[in-house]
Design a protein around this motif. Structure first.
Motif, PDB file in Angstrom:
ATOM      1  N   LEU A  68      49.396  23.159   4.905  1.00  0.00           N
ATOM      2  CA  LEU A  68      49.122  24.027   6.056  1.00  0.00           C
ATOM      3  C   LEU A  68      50.166  23.925   7.165  1.00  0.00           C
ATOM      4  CD1 LEU A  68      45.241  23.829   6.345  1.00  0.00           C
ATOM      5  CD2 LEU A  68      46.649  25.716   5.484  1.00  0.00           C
ATOM      6  N   GLN A  69      50.808  22.798   7.342  1.00  0.00           N
ATOM      7  CA  GLN A  69      51.847  22.684   8.368  1.00  0.00           C
ATOM      8  C   GLN A  69      53.196  23.164   7.855  1.00  0.00           C
ATOM      9  OE1 GLN A  69      51.689  18.642   9.757  1.00  0.00           O
ATOM     10  NE2 GLN A  69      50.161  19.154  11.306  1.00  0.00           N
ATOM     11  N   ARG A  70      53.473  22.947   6.595  1.00  0.00           N
ATOM     12  CA  ARG A  70      54.764  23.307   6.014  1.00  0.00           C
ATOM     13  C   ARG A  70      54.926  24.825   5.858  1.00  0.00           C
ATOM     14  NH1 ARG A  70      55.816  24.560   0.812  1.00  0.00           N
ATOM     15  NH2 ARG A  70      53.831  23.737   0.090  1.00  0.00           N
ATOM     16  N   LEU A  71      53.903  25.510   5.422  1.00  0.00           N
ATOM     17  CA  LEU A  71      54.023  26.935   5.097  1.00  0.00           C
ATOM     18  C   LEU A  71      54.396  27.827   6.279  1.00  0.00           C
ATOM     19  CD1 LEU A  71      51.165  27.286   2.481  1.00  0.00           C
ATOM     20  CD2 LEU A  71      53.615  27.419   2.067  1.00  0.00           C
ATOM     21  N   PRO A  72      53.757  27.706   7.449  1.00  0.00           N
ATOM     22  CA  PRO A  72      54.165  28.599   8.538  1.00  0.00           C
ATOM     23  C   PRO A  72      55.516  28.236   9.147  1.00  0.00           C
ATOM     24  CG  PRO A  72      52.335  27.215   9.251  1.00  0.00           C
ATOM     25  CD  PRO A  72      52.575  26.930   7.806  1.00  0.00           C
ATOM     26  N   ALA A  73      56.013  27.045   8.868  1.00  0.00           N
ATOM     27  CA  ALA A  73      57.300  26.617   9.427  1.00  0.00           C
ATOM     28  C   ALA A  73      58.479  27.307   8.756  1.00  0.00           C
ATOM     29  CB  ALA A  73      57.438  25.098   9.310  1.00  0.00           C
ATOM     30  N   ASN A  74      58.266  27.844   7.565  1.00  0.00           N
ATOM     31  CA  ASN A  74      59.346  28.488   6.815  1.00  0.00           C
ATOM     32  C   ASN A  74      58.834  29.808   6.248  1.00  0.00           C
ATOM     33  OD1 ASN A  74      61.279  29.326   4.996  1.00  0.00           O
ATOM     34  ND2 ASN A  74      61.561  27.316   4.070  1.00  0.00           N
ATOM     35  N   ASN A  75      59.418  30.916   6.702  1.00  0.00           N
ATOM     36  CA  ASN A  75      58.966  32.246   6.269  1.00  0.00           C
ATOM     37  C   ASN A  75      59.050  32.457   4.766  1.00  0.00           C
ATOM     38  OD1 ASN A  75      58.334  33.105   8.815  1.00  0.00           O
ATOM     39  ND2 ASN A  75      60.262  34.165   9.145  1.00  0.00           N
ATOM     40  N   PHE A  76      59.905  31.732   4.085  1.00  0.00           N
ATOM     41  CA  PHE A  76      60.115  31.965   2.665  1.00  0.00           C
ATOM     42  C   PHE A  76      59.405  30.946   1.785  1.00  0.00           C
ATOM     43  CE2 PHE A  76      63.743  33.631   5.010  1.00  0.00           C
ATOM     44  CZ  PHE A  76      63.586  34.975   4.705  1.00  0.00           C
ATOM     45  N   ASP A  77      58.664  30.037   2.391  1.00  0.00           N
ATOM     46  CA  ASP A  77      57.963  29.015   1.637  1.00  0.00           C
ATOM     47  C   ASP A  77      56.636  29.563   1.131  1.00  0.00           C
ATOM     48  OD1 ASP A  77      57.770  26.563   0.504  1.00  0.00           O
ATOM     49  OD2 ASP A  77      57.532  25.448   2.368  1.00  0.00           O
ATOM     50  N   ARG A  78      56.284  29.261  -0.098  1.00  0.00           N
ATOM     51  CA  ARG A  78      55.057  29.750  -0.723  1.00  0.00           C
ATOM     52  C   ARG A  78      54.361  28.600  -1.438  1.00  0.00           C
ATOM     53  NH1 ARG A  78      56.711  33.045   2.154  1.00  0.00           N
ATOM     54  NH2 ARG A  78      57.240  35.211   1.745  1.00  0.00           N
ATOM     55  N   TYR A  79      53.062  28.752  -1.575  1.00  0.00           N
ATOM     56  CA  TYR A  79      52.267  27.812  -2.365  1.00  0.00           C
ATOM     57  C   TYR A  79      51.642  28.599  -3.503  1.00  0.00           C
ATOM     58  CZ  TYR A  79      48.399  24.914  -3.865  1.00  0.00           C
ATOM     59  OH  TYR A  79      47.524  24.198  -4.641  1.00  0.00           O
ATOM     60  N   GLN A  80      51.915  28.204  -4.743  1.00  0.00           N
ATOM     61  CA  GLN A  80      51.343  28.904  -5.888  1.00  0.00           C
ATOM     62  C   GLN A  80      49.918  28.426  -6.095  1.00  0.00           C
ATOM     63  OE1 GLN A  80      52.561  31.564  -7.909  1.00  0.00           O
ATOM     64  NE2 GLN A  80      50.362  31.478  -8.245  1.00  0.00           N
ATOM     65  N   GLY A  81      48.973  29.234  -5.660  1.00  0.00           N
ATOM     66  CA  GLY A  81      47.566  28.882  -5.786  1.00  0.00           C
ATOM     67  C   GLY A  81      46.907  29.614  -6.929  1.00  0.00           C
TER      68      GLY A  81
END
Length: 127
Positions: A68-81
């Motif tokens: 949750l902290q990492r994802l909004p910090a980088n516009n191109f970061d994704r989590y494969q859920g």
């Protein structure tokens, strides 16, 4: 509403050619996702097979916490859920990319992911 989440070739053969989007939980052939689905089916009641999208939502709600902290910090970061490829914007809104599928011979065949429609709020945040 096109696909219940449970394959039924004889009932679904009349919708051959229909293209739709759905969650990876129902469409992915990734071995790790198949293993997770099988273990959940063994451990839970029949509700996970009757409501598979809710089962996927619960899995993602738990597994996305460390990100949750990492994802909004980088516009191109994704989590494969299990419900899709998740991203979070600067206002902490969660977006997801689904998988395209098309019914062929009564069963869904994956076509790929939907375009990433996550808004780019970085310009607004930096002003």
């Amino acid at each position: 509403h096109v696909f219940s989440g449970n394959e039924n070739i004889s009932a679904d053969k009349d919708i051959n050619g229909i293209t739709y989007c759905d969650v990876p939980w129902l469409l992915s052939t990734d071995p790790s996702m198949e293993l997770l689905r099988d273990s959940l089916d063994l451990q839970s009641s029949s509700s996970s097979s009757r409501l598979p999208r809710f089962a996927a939502l619960g899995i993602d709600a738990y597994q996305v916490i460390p990100h949750l902290q990492r994802l909004p910090a980088n516009n191109f970061d994704r989590y494969q859920g299990t419900t899709g490829k998740l991203s979070i914007d600067a206002q902490n809104r969660i977006y997801r990319q689904l998988i395209w599928a098309k019914f062929e011979k009564g069963r869904p065949e994956t076509l790929g992911v939907t375009p990433d429609l996550t808004p780019d709020f970085s310009a607004q945040v930096n002003q």
